[in-house]
Design an enzyme around this catalytic site. Structure first.
Site, PDB file in Angstrom:
ATOM      1  N   GLU A  44       0.942  -1.140  -0.103  1.00 15.93           N
ATOM      2  CA  GLU A  44       0.117  -0.068   0.022  1.00 15.93           C
ATOM      3  C   GLU A  44       1.041   1.241  -0.244  1.00 15.93           C
ATOM      4  O   GLU A  44       0.199   2.019  -0.412  1.00 15.93           O
ATOM      5  CB  GLU A  44      -1.203  -0.151   1.749  1.00 15.93           C
ATOM      6  CG  GLU A  44      -1.852  -0.631   1.208  1.00 15.93           C
ATOM      7  CD  GLU A  44      -2.004  -2.008   1.359  1.00 15.93           C
ATOM      8  OE1 GLU A  44      -2.668  -3.549   0.712  1.00 15.93           O
ATOM      9  OE2 GLU A  44      -0.358  -2.557   2.496  1.00 15.93           O
ATOM     10  N   ILE A  66       9.248 -10.403   4.477  1.00 12.50           N
ATOM     11  CA  ILE A  66       9.983 -10.732   4.853  1.00 12.50           C
ATOM     12  C   ILE A  66       9.434 -12.429   3.580  1.00 12.50           C
ATOM     13  O   ILE A  66       7.795 -13.221   3.821  1.00 12.50           O
ATOM     14  CB  ILE A  66       9.555 -11.444   6.284  1.00 12.50           C
ATOM     15  CG1 ILE A  66      10.384 -10.719   7.045  1.00 12.50           C
ATOM     16  CG2 ILE A  66       9.820 -12.862   6.161  1.00 12.50           C
ATOM     17  CD1 ILE A  66       9.719 -10.886   8.550  1.00 12.50           C
ATOM     18  N   HIS A  72       4.733 -15.198  -3.480  1.00 11.64           N
ATOM     19  CA  HIS A  72       3.823 -13.830  -2.779  1.00 11.64           C
ATOM     20  C   HIS A  72       4.760 -12.582  -2.952  1.00 11.64           C
ATOM     21  O   HIS A  72       5.212 -11.192  -3.103  1.00 11.64           O
ATOM     22  CB  HIS A  72       3.450 -14.131  -1.323  1.00 11.64           C
ATOM     23  CG  HIS A  72       2.737 -12.378  -1.073  1.00 11.64           C
ATOM     24  ND1 HIS A  72       2.852 -12.035  -0.035  1.00 11.64           N
ATOM     25  CD2 HIS A  72       1.254 -12.276  -1.847  1.00 11.64           C
ATOM     26  CE1 HIS A  72       2.330 -10.913  -0.275  1.00 11.64           C
ATOM     27  NE2 HIS A  72       0.839 -11.113  -1.300  1.00 11.64           N
TER      28      HIS A  72
END
Length: 134
Positions: A44, A66, A72
């Protein structure tokens, strides 16, 4: 000079330490007109900076991504990095990249230590050097 720090507080302890290092360095160098804006995750951050791009002279992005067991991490890291670089180029405003991309929480904590190597402090130092040459 108005500086905006946009920080993801997903990893609260790490974010707090990065912010501490950043603020200490900025204030030590005489910068007082600083606004802090929080977002939930690093993804964001570019959007928050984009919506505030005309209100500030420089930005510092702080956060932590992390690596987990899926891809992802790679998608988020690449999207955030590209988004911030594009914003900086298009707006012609400096954006300091203080988003840790680490393999594990231990690495992240080491890079955010308040009294040792603190990436927030390093990013603030980089932004200061750019601002002085504007």
């Amino acid at each position: 000079m108005k500086i905006c720090i946009v920080i993801s507080d997903y990893y609260k302890e790490i974010s707090k330490n990065l912010l501490s290092g950043t603020l200490t360095e900025l204030k030590k160098n005489g910068y007082k007109n600083i606004k802090i804006k929080y977002v939930s995750g690093s993804f964001e951050i570019p959007n928050k900076i984009s919506s505030n791009i005309k209100k500030f002279d420089a930005f510092i992005a702080l956060g932590c991504i992390i690596k987990g067991k899926t891809d992802h991490y790679y998608y988020i890291s690449q999207a955030v990095t590209s988004g911030l670089m594009n914003l900086s180029i298009i707006s012609k405003k400096p954006i300091g990249f203080g988003i840790l991309t680490c393999n594990n929480i231990k690495q992240a904590k080491e890079r955010a230590l308040v009294n040792k190597k603190n990436k927030g402090k390093e990013v603030a130092t980089g932004i200061i050097s750019i601002i002085k040459n504007l």
